[in-house]
Scaffold this active site. Structure first.
Site, PDB file in Angstrom:
ATOM      1  N   LYS A  33       5.873   8.528 -13.678  1.00 12.11           N
ATOM      2  CA  LYS A  33       6.553   8.717 -15.089  1.00 12.11           C
ATOM      3  C   LYS A  33       6.725  10.281 -16.032  1.00 12.11           C
ATOM      4  CE  LYS A  33       4.544   5.198 -17.027  1.00 12.11           C
ATOM      5  NZ  LYS A  33       3.830   4.188 -17.906  1.00 12.11           N
ATOM      6  N   ARG A 103       0.569   6.840 -22.662  1.00 12.47           N
ATOM      7  CA  ARG A 103       0.741   5.820 -21.869  1.00 12.47           C
ATOM      8  C   ARG A 103       0.798   5.971 -20.301  1.00 12.47           C
ATOM      9  NH1 ARG A 103       7.588   6.565 -21.579  1.00 12.47           N
ATOM     10  NH2 ARG A 103       6.969   4.220 -20.467  1.00 12.47           N
ATOM     11  N   GLY A 112       0.844  -2.531 -14.535  1.00  9.94           N
ATOM     12  CA  GLY A 112      -0.328  -2.920 -15.018  1.00  9.94           C
ATOM     13  C   GLY A 112      -1.688  -2.315 -15.025  1.00  9.94           C
ATOM     14  N   MET A 114      -2.924  -0.197 -15.530  1.00 10.58           N
ATOM     15  CA  MET A 114      -3.637   1.000 -16.679  1.00 10.58           C
ATOM     16  C   MET A 114      -2.425   0.443 -18.113  1.00 10.58           C
ATOM     17  SD  MET A 114      -5.291   3.594 -15.002  1.00 10.58           S
ATOM     18  CE  MET A 114      -4.675   4.093 -13.838  1.00 10.58           C
ATOM     19  N   ARG A 357      11.522   5.091 -11.857  1.00  7.97           N
ATOM     20  CA  ARG A 357      11.070   5.328 -10.685  1.00  7.97           C
ATOM     21  C   ARG A 357      11.994   4.538  -9.540  1.00  7.97           C
ATOM     22  NH1 ARG A 357       5.966   1.687 -12.999  1.00  7.97           N
ATOM     23  NH2 ARG A 357       7.497   0.169 -13.294  1.00  7.97           N
ATOM     24  N   HIS A 475       5.214  -9.112 -14.901  1.00  6.28           N
ATOM     25  CA  HIS A 475       3.098  -8.589 -13.605  1.00  6.28           C
ATOM     26  C   HIS A 475       3.656  -9.521 -12.751  1.00  6.28           C
ATOM     27  CE1 HIS A 475      -0.606  -9.039 -12.261  1.00  6.28           C
ATOM     28  NE2 HIS A 475      -0.645  -7.665 -12.366  1.00  6.28           N
ATOM     29  N   ARG A 597      -2.716  -8.984  29.278  1.00  6.76           N
ATOM     30  CA  ARG A 597      -3.970  -8.913  29.651  1.00  6.76           C
ATOM     31  C   ARG A 597      -3.720 -10.759  30.544  1.00  6.76           C
ATOM     32  NH1 ARG A 597      -3.606  -7.977  24.086  1.00  6.76           N
ATOM     33  NH2 ARG A 597      -5.156  -7.289  23.454  1.00  6.76           N
ATOM     34  N   ARG A 653      -3.055  -5.861  33.076  1.00  7.51           N
ATOM     35  CA  ARG A 653      -4.271  -5.082  33.089  1.00  7.51           C
ATOM     36  C   ARG A 653      -5.262  -6.397  34.047  1.00  7.51           C
ATOM     37  NH1 ARG A 653      -7.666  -5.333  27.553  1.00  7.51           N
ATOM     38  NH2 ARG A 653      -7.560  -7.034  28.163  1.00  7.51           N
ATOM     39  N   GLU A 780     -11.046   3.680  27.373  1.00  8.06           N
ATOM     40  CA  GLU A 780     -11.206   2.727  26.369  1.00  8.06           C
ATOM     41  C   GLU A 780     -12.483   2.986  26.146  1.00  8.06           C
ATOM     42  OE1 GLU A 780     -10.644  -1.348  26.461  1.00  8.06           O
ATOM     43  OE2 GLU A 780     -10.394  -0.848  28.936  1.00  8.06           O
ATOM     44  N   SER A 799      -3.391   4.054  29.244  1.00  6.60           N
ATOM     45  CA  SER A 799      -2.721   3.781  27.935  1.00  6.60           C
ATOM     46  C   SER A 799      -4.080   3.646  27.248  1.00  6.60           C
ATOM     47  CB  SER A 799      -2.817   2.299  28.502  1.00  6.60           C
ATOM     48  OG  SER A 799      -1.929   1.934  27.282  1.00  6.60           O
ATOM     49  N   GLY A 801      -6.600   2.340  24.625  1.00  8.28           N
ATOM     50  CA  GLY A 801      -7.189   0.755  24.859  1.00  8.28           C
ATOM     51  C   GLY A 801      -7.920   1.143  23.358  1.00  8.28           C
ATOM     52  N   THR A 802      -7.781   1.684  21.914  1.00  5.80           N
ATOM     53  CA  THR A 802      -7.666   1.819  21.178  1.00  5.80           C
ATOM     54  C   THR A 802      -8.499   0.667  20.134  1.00  5.80           C
ATOM     55  OG1 THR A 802      -5.837   1.105  19.286  1.00  5.80           O
ATOM     56  CG2 THR A 802      -6.662   3.264  20.969  1.00  5.80           C
ATOM     57  N   ASN A 803      -8.767  -0.725  20.647  1.00  8.28           N
ATOM     58  CA  ASN A 803      -9.916  -1.588  19.724  1.00  8.28           C
ATOM     59  C   ASN A 803     -11.002  -1.780  20.559  1.00  8.28           C
ATOM     60  OD1 ASN A 803      -7.696  -2.941  18.961  1.00  8.28           O
ATOM     61  ND2 ASN A 803      -7.098  -4.447  20.667  1.00  8.28           N
ATOM     62  N   ASP A 804     -11.484  -1.443  21.693  1.00  3.13           N
ATOM     63  CA  ASP A 804     -12.951  -0.998  22.176  1.00  3.13           C
ATOM     64  C   ASP A 804     -12.776   0.845  22.288  1.00  3.13           C
ATOM     65  OD1 ASP A 804     -13.716  -2.933  23.255  1.00  3.13           O
ATOM     66  OD2 ASP A 804     -12.345  -3.031  25.012  1.00  3.13           O
ATOM     67  N   CYS A 866      -2.244   1.089  23.465  1.00  2.00           N
ATOM     68  CA  CYS A 866      -2.214  -0.626  23.776  1.00  2.00           C
ATOM     69  C   CYS A 866      -2.384  -1.785  22.942  1.00  2.00           C
ATOM     70  CB  CYS A 866      -1.611  -1.080  24.894  1.00  2.00           C
ATOM     71  SG  CYS A 866      -3.948  -0.869  26.608  1.00  2.00           S
ATOM     72  N   TYR A 886       4.516   5.885  24.502  1.00  2.00           N
ATOM     73  CA  TYR A 886       5.353   4.255  24.031  1.00  2.00           C
ATOM     74  C   TYR A 886       3.745   3.851  23.512  1.00  2.00           C
ATOM     75  CZ  TYR A 886       2.493   2.639  27.525  1.00  2.00           C
ATOM     76  OH  TYR A 886       1.433   2.518  28.610  1.00  2.00           O
TER      77      TYR A 886
HETATM   78  P1  ADP Z   1       3.868   0.508 -17.517  1.00  2.67           P
HETATM   79  O1  ADP Z   1       3.166   2.047 -16.831  1.00  2.67           O
HETATM   80  O2  ADP Z   1       2.708  -0.599 -17.824  1.00  2.67           O
HETATM   81  O3  ADP Z   1       5.785   0.401 -17.175  1.00  2.67           O
HETATM   82  P2  ADP Z   1       4.678   2.311 -20.090  1.00  2.67           P
HETATM   83  O4  ADP Z   1       4.006   2.864 -20.229  1.00  2.67           O
HETATM   84  O5  ADP Z   1       5.685   2.222 -19.352  1.00  2.67           O
HETATM   85  O6  ADP Z   1       3.702   0.960 -18.895  1.00  2.67           O
HETATM   86  O7  ADP Z   1       4.500   1.224 -21.359  1.00  2.67           O
HETATM   87  C1  ADP Z   1       4.909   0.060 -21.427  1.00  2.67           C
HETATM   88  C2  ADP Z   1       6.414  -0.102 -22.414  1.00  2.67           C
HETATM   89  O8  ADP Z   1       6.148   0.022 -23.541  1.00  2.67           O
HETATM   90  C3  ADP Z   1       6.982   0.328 -21.826  1.00  2.67           C
HETATM   91  O9  ADP Z   1       8.143  -0.203 -20.845  1.00  2.67           O
HETATM   92  C4  ADP Z   1       8.214   1.243 -23.530  1.00  2.67           C
HETATM   93  O10 ADP Z   1       8.990  -0.725 -23.568  1.00  2.67           O
HETATM   94  C5  ADP Z   1       7.098   0.595 -24.441  1.00  2.67           C
HETATM   95  N1  ADP Z   1       7.020   2.418 -24.280  1.00  2.67           N
HETATM   96  C6  ADP Z   1       6.332   3.006 -24.101  1.00  2.67           C
HETATM   97  N2  ADP Z   1       6.354   4.169 -24.883  1.00  2.67           N
HETATM   98  C7  ADP Z   1       7.328   4.017 -25.922  1.00  2.67           C
HETATM   99  C8  ADP Z   1       7.771   4.354 -26.515  1.00  2.67           C
HETATM  100  N3  ADP Z   1       7.670   5.684 -27.224  1.00  2.67           N
HETATM  101  N4  ADP Z   1       8.697   3.975 -28.009  1.00  2.67           N
HETATM  102  C9  ADP Z   1       8.829   2.561 -27.750  1.00  2.67           C
HETATM  103  N5  ADP Z   1       8.594   1.676 -26.867  1.00  2.67           N
HETATM  104  C10 ADP Z   1       7.658   2.657 -25.880  1.00  2.67           C
HETATM  105 MG    MG Z   2     -10.323  -3.791  26.172  1.00  3.96          MG
HETATM  106 MG    MG Z   3       6.387   0.797 -17.131  1.00  2.00          MG
END
Ligand code: ADP
Ligand code: MG
Ligand code: MG
Length: 914
Positions: A33, A103, A112, A114, A357, A475, A597, A653, A780, A799, A801-804, A866, A886
């Protein structure tokens, strides 16, 4: 171990007003971010100013008993001062207060995991200042109540307790709404007026006091300190750990913290907040895709509390901001050269960018976007190959509903198509119960009003996820897409009653444990269980029920595979024991069989009887008689396989498992067998107990069988060569490669080779034909790797035989490790399950050594793998690095392995250039 602070001692990177200390390439240090906030600032996009505290501070924090480097505080203060300068506001000011968001942001986005805190800097005085400076009292108090709610939750830990289904703050809101709007159940938060908001602030503070015994902090600097600590603290919370384990993210990476000036999407009808993708992340289609909420702050969109509108709708509501947004969409793709997932806020008609991203996408979309971006000349074909995560290609092969069955089924609700594919299962309303049911072997659908990170375990266990609320960037949707889970969200006709464990739709009530089906491509929910059918790619290639020209999905897949062939150095074979399996694998692009086999062939029909007769035989002569009955079966199987392979090589085999696996163990079954064979039950029981082993994995198996009973190997060799002679006569090329398992001593291989060569000569003479064949061995057990130079004198190929090899090197049985291996993964003793992904530093070292030793005696020795690992992308890449020719994996994994092999070749070439 306490890590010393970094060389640079620069912990804080500023961004704002087209200038930034960092840039998009600094993700390890600034998190995804933070790095992209810097990059967007640099290319002139409208980003509110702020700063990023580096991931090194997170590492320091955990290495030093949760304390910070000394220089940090000063740098944070300078960062705040920079924002104040740019915006003409002041943190904690009574005139024009600066509010910030805090953030988190790890190197890879962890949706979601953090929590973000918005509107930080508010207290009973600054809220009045905000009221005055904005001229909008309702807005100011809305911000304040949101801030207490988020801060109370994330920093002070006021969260739902075990057994509660709702967040305590939400319960307070619901309570107030009930008082204000009696008898009206679905009132939006925006309907709460100024006095209502003030009342909420009061009740929230009381809730915090009641739950924590502490007053809500009023000093903005204390608030900031608490928020930063909470972000770092959350790196080690349960959900973050679960997520990292699932995706193999090392805990050393740490998270960064972004502190950024607030912009406000909740100031009124010219404001709003949204999330958008530059292309459709479910199908990959090049359309502007996303959603927004008017008069809302960003977390409303992501949390799935209100169901947002599609982004195209913005064109009608705020045309100027929409035009700007379209421009941003173009800029982002041409700059980042990948599909972007971005977050924006509009404050009084002005657009601000808050995040971008590379967008998560389904396997289907990944393939389409990669192929189309090459056509658009945005990326090269090599980049396209590296863009599709090999693991995700599985989704392109995933099942869909059987067409006839789904036509007959009843659609009971519609929601948003959030994770494509078809899933059917028993419904569960809570993650724990879903996990339990899945462990008990049930197919499960997790059904929730909305999901939150606490539901992650349940989502992993479920076949599919269904929610009543939330949009395509909720989420549930994000996580499902990434895991490749089928998901339908925002199916608002569903009424979930957590207490009663029921789901009511259109007057019908479904209980927990009832069957439902969902189509995550269409967003439909069906009553009952529906038969699923093969994906389009499988219909084209395997079932041949669909024509390639009718399937764009297949065409994109085929284009990608063509590029893979162009790049690849390693080929992909398959593990197959029957003509049908061989045919499927060849259709998926396998270049031969890497492991056949032979014992699997002994279980079909009457064959097992002959096998048992062989095992019960008292002397060599009787054993040979029984083996003679097996010979025609094996020969026919091999002939069928050779025909399907049409000249591609087949590694066959010889018998591997211990003989007791073929005998019955229960009294009743022994009695049946006794009747059938005319052998006394006592004699059978005696033989069963003679063959009993304490450690079957280390017992009488592999070449140890052929050495004790050469006639078994003789029969198997004869079956191979007679089949080869026969198919050759039909004009089809045949390339048998006979493989002796579990060799540790060179002499073991020599003894078996004598048998093979002798039979080959006999058959050649009898059939008056020449048969080209190779003989080699599996590596193996560790001793085999240690003396690989000696073994290579006789073996034309190895070949792995990574299981064994994994079992014997780790001294860990694959079947018995379930009781402790999960703990080992949790503690990061092993980074990944060594039975799924090659233990590169241990088992891998033995492999490298065997490669080197083998080549010393036989420079052109053919090398392959294998084990199950042959279909694991990381292991495939490892095999390429150590120079294998292979890999071999199960038929449906062949495309995944082909993609991984091509990626390994492209990455290898790139690394060499550098
Ligand atoms: P996540 O990693 O879960 O996407 P973010 O850090 O992106 O969390 O924050 C979630 C939301 O909070 C963002 O999508 C944005 O809409 C809002 N947000 C974060 N920072 C700001 C900011 N400086 N001003 C307004 N909204 C913000
Ligand atoms: Mg074997
Ligand atoms: Mg975000």
């Amino acid at each position: 171990m306490a890590k010393s602070p970094t060389k640079s001692e620069k912990y804080v990177y500023l961004f704002g007003n087209k200038k930034a200390d960092g840039n998009g390439s600094m993700k390890p240090l600034l998190g995804g971010k933070g790095a992209n906030l810097a990059e967007m600032t640099r290319i002139g996009l409208p980003v509110p100013p702020g700063f990023t505290i580096t991931t090194e501070v997170c590492t320091y924090y955990y290495a030093n008993k949760r304390t910070y480097p000394k220089a940090l505080q000063g740098q944070i203060e300078a960062g705040v001062a920079n924002m104040e300068g740019l915006l003409g506001k002041k943190f904690g000011d009574m005139q024009k207060p600066l509010l910030v968001s805090v953030r988190s942001g790890a190197r890879d986005s962890m949706p979601g995991m953090m929590d973000t805190i918005l509107n930080l800097g508010l207290n009973d005085q600054t809220v009045v200042a905000l009221e005055r400076s904005s001229g909008n009292a309702r807005f100011a108090w809305d911000c304040y109540r949101r801030f207490i709610q988020m801060y109370g939750d994330v920093v002070m830990g006021v969260q739902k307790r075990a057994g509660e289904d709702h967040e305590p703050f939400e319960t307070v809101i619901e309570g107030l709404k009930n008082e204000l709007f009696p008898g009206q159940p679905h009132i939006e938060d925006t309907k709460i007026d100024l006095d209502g908001l003030k009342e909420l602030v009061k009740r929230f503070k009381a809730l915090v006091k009641e739950r924590t015994g502490q007053e809500f902090p009023t000093n903005p600097w204390d608030q900031l300190k608490g928020a930063i600590g909470a972000v770092f603290g959350s790196w080690m919370n349960d959900r973050a750990i679960v997520y990292r384990r699932k995706y193999g993210i090392p805990s050393e990476w740490g998270t960064a913290v972004n502190v950024q000036a607030m912009v406000f999407g909740n100031t009124g009808s010219k404001s709003g907040s949204g999330v958008a993708f530059t292309r459709d992340p479910a199908s990959g289609e090049k359309v502007f895709y996303g959603e927004f909420l008017m008069n809302a702050q960003g977390e409303d969109v992501v949390a799935g509390v209100r169901t947002p509108e599609p982004v195209a709708q913005l064109k009608n509501e705020l045309p100027q901001a929409f035009a700007e947004l379209e421009q941003v969409r173009k800029t982002l793709e041409s700059h980042f050269k990948d599909m972007q997932d971005f977050e924006f806020t509009i404050e009084d008609g002005k657009l601000f960018m808050l995040q971008t991203r590379n967008g998560k996408r389904t396997g289907l979309a990944a393939v389409r976007i990669a192929v189309e971006m090459v056509k658009e000349k945005l990326i090269t074909w090599e980049t396209a190959v590296t863009r599709v995560p090999a693991e995700q290609l599985d989704q392109v092969l995933a099942p869909i509903f059987d067409r006839a069955a789904v036509k007959a089924a009843k659609v009971i609700a519609k929601g948003l198509p959030a994770g494509p594919g078809a899933a059917t299962g028993r419904i569960y309303f809570n993650a724990e119960r879903a996990v339990e049911a899945a462990h008990a072997g049930q197919k499960v659908l997790l059904v929730r009003v909305e999901t939150s990170p606490e539901d992650l375990r349940g989502m992993i266990a479920a076949e599919g996820i269904l929610t009543a609320r939330g949009g395509v960037s909720s989420h549930a949707a994000l996580v499902a897409r990434q895991m490749g889970k089928v998901c339908v969200c925002g199916a608002s006709a569903l009424h979930v009653d957590y207490g009663a464990k029921t789901l009511e739709v259109g007057g019908t009530v479904y209980k927990e444990g009832d069957y439902l089906s969902i189509d995550g491509t269409l967003g439909e929910v069906y009553a009952g269980e529906i038969k699923t059918a093969a994906s389009e790619v499988v219909q084209v290639l395997v079932e041949k029920s669909l024509s390639p020209k009718d399937s764009p999905i297949y065409q994109n897949f085929a284009q990608l595979m063509t590029w893979c062939n162009k790049a690849t150095r390693m080929t992909v074979r398959t593990n197959a024991d029957s003509p049908a399996q061989a045919a499927n694998a060849v259709a998926f692009g396998a270049t031969g069989i890497g492991l056949c086999r032979t014992e699997h062939m002994f279980f079909e029909g009457n064959r097992i009887d002959a096998m048992r007769e062989m095992i019960l035989a008292e002397n060599t002569e009787d054993r040979k008689k029984a083996l003679a009955k097996l010979l025609p079966y094996q020969r026919d199987d091999f002939a069928g396989i050779f025909r399907e392979l049409k000249g591609l090589p087949a590694t066959i085999r010889f018998l591997d498992p211990p003989l007791h696996e073929f005998l019955p163990h229960e009294d009743a079954a022994i009695k049946d067998l006794s009747k059938k064979m005319g052998v006394s039950a006592d004699a059978i029981s005696k033989r069963v107990s003679e063959l009993h082993e304490f450690n079957p994995m280390l017992g009488h198996r592999g070449c140890r069988l052929g050495i004790a009973y050469p006639e078994i190997s003789e029969m198997q060799a004869r079956a191979v060569f007679e089949a080869a002679a026969q198919v050759q006569k039909e004009g089809i090329k045949v390339k048998p490669e006979i493989m002796i398992p579990l060799v540790g001593f060179p002499k073991e291989l020599q003894l078996q080779l004598e048998v093979v060569h002798q039979v080959a000569a006999e058959v050649a003479k009898e059939k008056k034909t020449k048969i080209n064949y190779m003989v080699g061995t599996m590596i193996e057990i560790p001793r085999g790797a240690l003396v690989a130079d000696d073994i290579a004198k006789d073996a034309q190929f190895f070949s792995f035989g990574t299981n064994d090899l994994t079992q014997t090197t780790l001294g860990m049985s694959r079947d018995d490790s379930g009781s402790f291996l999960p703990k080992y993964q949790e503690l990061e003793i092993v980074k990944k399950n060594p039975f799924a992904s090659v233990d590169q530093t241990g088992v891998g070292k033995l492999m490298e050594m065997a490669v080197e030793l083998g080549r010393k005696t036989r420079p052109d020795i053919k090398l392959g793998i294998c084990g199950e690992h042959g279909g694991d992308p990381d292991s495939v890449k490892f095999c390429q690095r150590i120079g294998l020719r292979y890999v071999s994996c199960s038929p449906f994994r062949v495309p995944v392995a082909r993609l991984a092999a091509a990626q390994a070749a492209i990455e290898g070439a790139k690394a060499k250039k550098k």
